[in-house]
Scaffold this active site. Structure first.
Site, PDB file in Angstrom:
ATOM      1  N   ARG A  21     -10.016   8.871  22.886  1.00 36.50           N
ATOM      2  CA  ARG A  21     -10.413   7.842  21.966  1.00 36.50           C
ATOM      3  C   ARG A  21      -9.454   7.726  20.786  1.00 36.50           C
ATOM      4  O   ARG A  21      -9.486   6.769  20.039  1.00 36.50           O
ATOM      5  CB  ARG A  21     -11.825   8.185  21.434  1.00 36.50           C
ATOM      6  CG  ARG A  21     -12.921   7.773  22.398  1.00 36.50           C
ATOM      7  CD  ARG A  21     -14.245   8.393  22.045  1.00 36.50           C
ATOM      8  NE  ARG A  21     -14.299   9.755  22.568  1.00 36.50           N
ATOM      9  CZ  ARG A  21     -15.306  10.581  22.315  1.00 36.50           C
ATOM     10  NH1 ARG A  21     -16.282  10.224  21.501  1.00 36.50           N
ATOM     11  NH2 ARG A  21     -15.322  11.784  22.837  1.00 36.50           N
ATOM     12  N   GLU A  78      -0.567   6.805  22.612  1.00 35.48           N
ATOM     13  CA  GLU A  78      -1.302   8.039  22.317  1.00 35.48           C
ATOM     14  C   GLU A  78      -1.315   8.266  20.811  1.00 35.48           C
ATOM     15  O   GLU A  78      -0.458   7.762  20.089  1.00 35.48           O
ATOM     16  CB  GLU A  78      -0.620   9.198  23.077  1.00 35.48           C
ATOM     17  CG  GLU A  78      -1.076  10.589  22.756  1.00 35.48           C
ATOM     18  CD  GLU A  78      -2.521  10.896  23.098  1.00 35.48           C
ATOM     19  OE1 GLU A  78      -3.404  10.071  22.780  1.00 35.48           O
ATOM     20  OE2 GLU A  78      -2.779  11.983  23.639  1.00 35.48           O
ATOM     21  N   ASP A  79      -2.302   9.037  20.339  1.00 36.10           N
ATOM     22  CA  ASP A  79      -2.344   9.335  18.912  1.00 36.10           C
ATOM     23  C   ASP A  79      -1.332  10.423  18.515  1.00 36.10           C
ATOM     24  O   ASP A  79      -0.526  10.226  17.614  1.00 36.10           O
ATOM     25  CB  ASP A  79      -3.773   9.703  18.455  1.00 36.10           C
ATOM     26  CG  ASP A  79      -4.404  10.840  19.269  1.00 36.10           C
ATOM     27  OD1 ASP A  79      -3.763  11.372  20.198  1.00 36.10           O
ATOM     28  OD2 ASP A  79      -5.563  11.194  18.966  1.00 36.10           O
ATOM     29  N   ASP A  87       1.100  16.988  20.886  1.00 40.00           N
ATOM     30  CA  ASP A  87       0.946  18.317  20.300  1.00 40.00           C
ATOM     31  C   ASP A  87       1.629  19.318  21.232  1.00 40.00           C
ATOM     32  O   ASP A  87       2.850  19.478  21.174  1.00 40.00           O
ATOM     33  CB  ASP A  87      -0.557  18.564  20.124  1.00 40.00           C
ATOM     34  CG  ASP A  87      -0.889  19.809  19.351  1.00 40.00           C
ATOM     35  OD1 ASP A  87      -0.226  20.083  18.349  1.00 40.00           O
ATOM     36  OD2 ASP A  87      -1.833  20.526  19.746  1.00 40.00           O
ATOM     37  N   LYS A 142       4.038  16.590  16.810  1.00 36.82           N
ATOM     38  CA  LYS A 142       4.163  17.927  16.212  1.00 36.82           C
ATOM     39  C   LYS A 142       5.105  18.732  17.089  1.00 36.82           C
ATOM     40  O   LYS A 142       4.666  19.500  17.945  1.00 36.82           O
ATOM     41  CB  LYS A 142       2.800  18.633  16.184  1.00 36.82           C
ATOM     42  CG  LYS A 142       1.726  17.980  15.348  1.00 36.82           C
ATOM     43  CD  LYS A 142       0.523  18.920  15.318  1.00 36.82           C
ATOM     44  CE  LYS A 142      -0.754  18.224  14.997  1.00 36.82           C
ATOM     45  NZ  LYS A 142      -1.930  19.107  15.169  1.00 36.82           N
ATOM     46  N   PHE A 186      -3.525  20.396  11.146  1.00 33.63           N
ATOM     47  CA  PHE A 186      -4.564  19.668  11.866  1.00 33.63           C
ATOM     48  C   PHE A 186      -4.883  18.405  11.080  1.00 33.63           C
ATOM     49  O   PHE A 186      -5.266  18.466   9.918  1.00 33.63           O
ATOM     50  CB  PHE A 186      -5.825  20.517  12.071  1.00 33.63           C
ATOM     51  CG  PHE A 186      -6.690  19.940  13.150  1.00 33.63           C
ATOM     52  CD1 PHE A 186      -6.429  20.220  14.488  1.00 33.63           C
ATOM     53  CD2 PHE A 186      -7.735  19.066  12.843  1.00 33.63           C
ATOM     54  CE1 PHE A 186      -7.193  19.655  15.504  1.00 33.63           C
ATOM     55  CE2 PHE A 186      -8.502  18.494  13.848  1.00 33.63           C
ATOM     56  CZ  PHE A 186      -8.234  18.791  15.177  1.00 33.63           C
ATOM     57  N   VAL A 187      -4.695  17.260  11.718  1.00 31.65           N
ATOM     58  CA  VAL A 187      -4.828  15.996  11.006  1.00 31.65           C
ATOM     59  C   VAL A 187      -6.009  15.170  11.519  1.00 31.65           C
ATOM     60  O   VAL A 187      -6.468  15.352  12.644  1.00 31.65           O
ATOM     61  CB  VAL A 187      -3.529  15.162  11.109  1.00 31.65           C
ATOM     62  CG1 VAL A 187      -2.392  15.857  10.377  1.00 31.65           C
ATOM     63  CG2 VAL A 187      -3.156  14.871  12.550  1.00 31.65           C
ATOM     64  N   ARG A 225     -12.677   9.616  12.070  1.00 31.24           N
ATOM     65  CA  ARG A 225     -11.840   8.644  12.780  1.00 31.24           C
ATOM     66  C   ARG A 225     -11.675   7.366  11.951  1.00 31.24           C
ATOM     67  O   ARG A 225     -10.725   6.615  12.127  1.00 31.24           O
ATOM     68  CB  ARG A 225     -12.478   8.245  14.120  1.00 31.24           C
ATOM     69  CG  ARG A 225     -12.491   9.348  15.165  1.00 31.24           C
ATOM     70  CD  ARG A 225     -12.893   8.752  16.505  1.00 31.24           C
ATOM     71  NE  ARG A 225     -13.307   9.755  17.479  1.00 31.24           N
ATOM     72  CZ  ARG A 225     -12.484  10.381  18.308  1.00 31.24           C
ATOM     73  NH1 ARG A 225     -11.189  10.146  18.258  1.00 31.24           N
ATOM     74  NH2 ARG A 225     -12.942  11.256  19.164  1.00 31.24           N
TER      75      ARG A 225
END
Ligand code: IMP
Ligand code: MG
Length: 180
Positions: A45, A101-102, A105, A133, A154-155, A167
């Site tokens: 999501r 994609e967000d 990682d 990252k 961590f964002v 969100r």
């Protein structure tokens, strides 16, 4: 699940995100110039805000579709095994696809999802992630476009959650726990 108290410190402002998306959209439109077949696929999501802003800056005919892959659950650790929880509606064989994609990682999600989509024989598959990252990478994966490279923090915000919260923040912030 009880949550340790935390605050959110702004890392990237809404204004900076908007400016970066304008540049990215220009580069993407140049790459896909002339295509009448682009399918923009958001990974659910976390990408839902990014894809909404990105497609509105894209001066190209686009279709929008979504794919959901299994993720971290509510924990801040990465799982290596990626499963498809919700598949595409569109048939992408012979079509141009932009996967949105967000965050990249460890790289497991995008490396596995892109392999999965390549199996559908798209004409062209490109990937874009708002955040990267690089110091966290476990498998070699490089997106074609990255919005911002960030340190190992961590964002949350701009579609990205911590235990399903935050969100809806309009900016990207980092989570800072306030108790030891
Ligand atoms: P990867 O498979 O380790 O590259 O993980 C990518 C996914 O992990 C992203 O799509 C996010 O859903 C999630 N993720 C990675 N870092 C963060 C973060 O800092 N905040 C929230 N979710 C994250
Ligand atoms: Mg995700």
């Amino acid at each position: 699940m009880p949550q340790r108290p935390y605050v959110i410190d702004q890392l990237i402002s809404a204004k900076s995100i908007a400016a970066r998306i304008e540049d990215l959209a220009r580069e993407i439109a140049a790459e896909f110039a002339g295509t009448d077949k682009l399918v923009v696929v958001g990974l659910l999501r976390g990408s839902f805000v990014f894809i909404a802003d990105l497609v509105r800056e894209l001066d190209l005919p686009v279709e929008v579709d979504f794919l959901e892959a299994s993720s971290y659950g509510d924990a801040m650790v990465s799982s290596r095994e990626v499963r498809i929880l919700k598949d595409l509606r569109a048939a992408i064989e012979g079509r141009d696809v932009l996967l949105v994609e967000d965050i990249v990682d460890t790289g497991h999600t995008l490396s596995q999802v892109t392999k999965y989509l390549q199996g559908r024989k798209p004409a062209r598959l490109r990937t874009i992630a708002l955040l990267d990252k690089p110091s966290r990478r476990e498998v070699d994966f490089k997106a074609d476009w990255i919005g911002f490279s960030i340190p190992d923090e961590f964002v949350v915000g701009y579609g990205i959650d911590f235990a399903q919260r935050n969100r809806n923040l309009p900016f990207i912030g980092k989570v800072r726990f306030t108790e030891a």
